[in-house]
Design a protein around this motif. Sequence first.
Motif, PDB file in Angstrom:
ATOM      1  N   HIS A  83      39.632  43.388  43.461  1.00 43.72           N
ATOM      2  CA  HIS A  83      40.053  42.020  43.114  1.00 43.72           C
ATOM      3  C   HIS A  83      40.365  41.177  44.340  1.00 43.72           C
ATOM      4  O   HIS A  83      41.461  40.639  44.480  1.00 43.72           O
ATOM      5  CB  HIS A  83      41.268  42.049  42.176  1.00 43.72           C
ATOM      6  CG  HIS A  83      40.924  42.483  40.790  1.00 43.72           C
ATOM      7  ND1 HIS A  83      40.251  41.667  39.912  1.00 43.72           N
ATOM      8  CD2 HIS A  83      41.123  43.651  40.134  1.00 43.72           C
ATOM      9  CE1 HIS A  83      40.065  42.313  38.773  1.00 43.72           C
ATOM     10  NE2 HIS A  83      40.561  43.523  38.885  1.00 43.72           N
ATOM     11  N   ASP A 183      37.141  40.051  34.669  1.00 42.69           N
ATOM     12  CA  ASP A 183      37.951  40.618  33.581  1.00 42.69           C
ATOM     13  C   ASP A 183      39.335  40.004  33.463  1.00 42.69           C
ATOM     14  O   ASP A 183      39.921  40.017  32.386  1.00 42.69           O
ATOM     15  CB  ASP A 183      38.065  42.139  33.734  1.00 42.69           C
ATOM     16  CG  ASP A 183      38.797  42.532  35.010  1.00 42.69           C
ATOM     17  OD1 ASP A 183      38.382  42.078  36.094  1.00 42.69           O
ATOM     18  OD2 ASP A 183      39.790  43.280  34.934  1.00 42.69           O
ATOM     19  N   GLU A 184      39.879  39.487  34.555  1.00 43.87           N
ATOM     20  CA  GLU A 184      41.261  38.994  34.482  1.00 43.87           C
ATOM     21  C   GLU A 184      41.287  37.532  34.073  1.00 43.87           C
ATOM     22  O   GLU A 184      41.674  36.654  34.827  1.00 43.87           O
ATOM     23  CB  GLU A 184      41.992  39.263  35.800  1.00 43.87           C
ATOM     24  CG  GLU A 184      42.157  40.757  36.046  1.00 43.87           C
ATOM     25  CD  GLU A 184      43.212  41.126  37.080  1.00 43.87           C
ATOM     26  OE1 GLU A 184      43.745  40.238  37.751  1.00 43.87           O
ATOM     27  OE2 GLU A 184      43.483  42.335  37.208  1.00 43.87           O
ATOM     28  N   HIS A 261      37.137  47.850  33.798  1.00 42.05           N
ATOM     29  CA  HIS A 261      38.498  47.828  34.356  1.00 42.05           C
ATOM     30  C   HIS A 261      39.422  48.212  33.202  1.00 42.05           C
ATOM     31  O   HIS A 261      39.906  47.362  32.455  1.00 42.05           O
ATOM     32  CB  HIS A 261      38.825  46.439  34.892  1.00 42.05           C
ATOM     33  CG  HIS A 261      38.067  46.095  36.132  1.00 42.05           C
ATOM     34  ND1 HIS A 261      38.503  45.180  37.049  1.00 42.05           N
ATOM     35  CD2 HIS A 261      36.900  46.577  36.632  1.00 42.05           C
ATOM     36  CE1 HIS A 261      37.628  45.082  38.041  1.00 42.05           C
ATOM     37  NE2 HIS A 261      36.642  45.926  37.809  1.00 42.05           N
TER      38      HIS A 261
HETATM   39 ZN   LIG Z   1      40.267  44.263  36.902  1.00 40.37          ZN
END
Ligand SMILES: [Zn+2]
Length: 431
Positions: A83, A183-184, A261
């Motif tokens: 990240h 994904d975040e 993730h």
């Molecule tokens: Zn992630």
Amino acid sequence: MTHSFQLGKFSIGVGDRFAHQAKAQLATCIEAGHAGVEVIPVWNKSNREHHIIGSEPSETRAAADAAVKALGWKHPYFCDADHINLTTVDRFLAPCDFFTIDVADYIGKAAESATIEQFLKRRADLAGTLRLENVAEPIEISPALLRATATKFLFAVQEAGKVYRKIEAAKGKGNFIAEVSMDETDSAQTPAELLIILAAIADEGIPVQTIAPKFTGRFNKGVDYVGNVTQFRREIALDVAAIAWATANLGLPKNLKLSIHSGSDKFSIYSAIHDATKKSGVHLKTAGTTWLEEIIGLAEAGGDGVALAKEIYAEAYAHREELCAPYATVIDIDPAKLPAPASVNKWTSTQFTSALRHDPHSPAYNASLRQLLHVGFKIAAKMGDKYLRLVEANEKVIAKNVTENLYDRHIAPVFLGKPAPTAVPAHAEAK
Ligand SMILES: [Zn+2]
């Protein structure tokens, strides 16, 4: 040994907050090899985590190198700058050879309209009905969806390109693995969106080897999946098919695969992941739950060990709001379920380990306590040597817990298709 910067079919991302468990983690890949599956280890640690602990990416690299040497691991292994973005990548450039380029923050920011129009023209043939291999359901892309997706994601992909080129300038082309993660963020990407995003990534010239979309459902840290397992199963099968289509038609690397993730411990979807990815391969990124095995090992050791585990819980309890804040979107703690430190102080070693260990069949298992301790590593980091000395003194019991947890609860179900601890009975998954 010449190092190939091509990620193998199966790989596992492991976190090691205090850089003491690399050997115990690597032992699981050796065990997987004995069971007939090559699983490539990738040590991941995010900038956020380094920041909270006060550690450097070079320490993760040193721990990984030492473990590989000690256990005589002959296959590839990698260190993941997890990240990162343009502003945080610098200190990861030298020690890392895997880069998770996180562009979630740029989703929804529109690229220049000329860029969007060019993309729509270049990729007009994506619109229509795409029949993919191994899935019955086609992917439908209307011109409106193509435009909406380009508008939502093109800027983020351009940003990924900038980060990629910065890394490439520092490391040289082909000398590292690139992942793009989205994904975040709040909303999941559909398989159709994923396919369009991959076209944009190909246009941007990023030789992406793993892609991490956001799936539907909640992926809280260290606890099971919360969501519709049937829908997840359908979604991941389509994602895998979309990736296969993209590698065949867009000139992306042949070994491009899904990166999940997971936040660790997504037992109820492990069989869906195994089924969808056993042919294509998958990168399973786990969170830093290895640190919880350190606490479990300390508690199991009794004496000073269990006393320290209780002290960490008491501190985490006292600072729960501050500890949870950075993880608000990835934890769900019920404060009413957190036992008071005064009662935890009276617990035996077994009471402590059974509350913390993720055994969903155990009535003593407490998901709220587990999540609080998961984000409570800052407390142990502050203790410094006091914590590390006890971890070192109890290496054996901790290593046993680290290895068993990673192998039995993650590697065996995901890569070998063994039942996961919470394997959902078939009838429950059917609807
Ligand atoms: Zn992630």
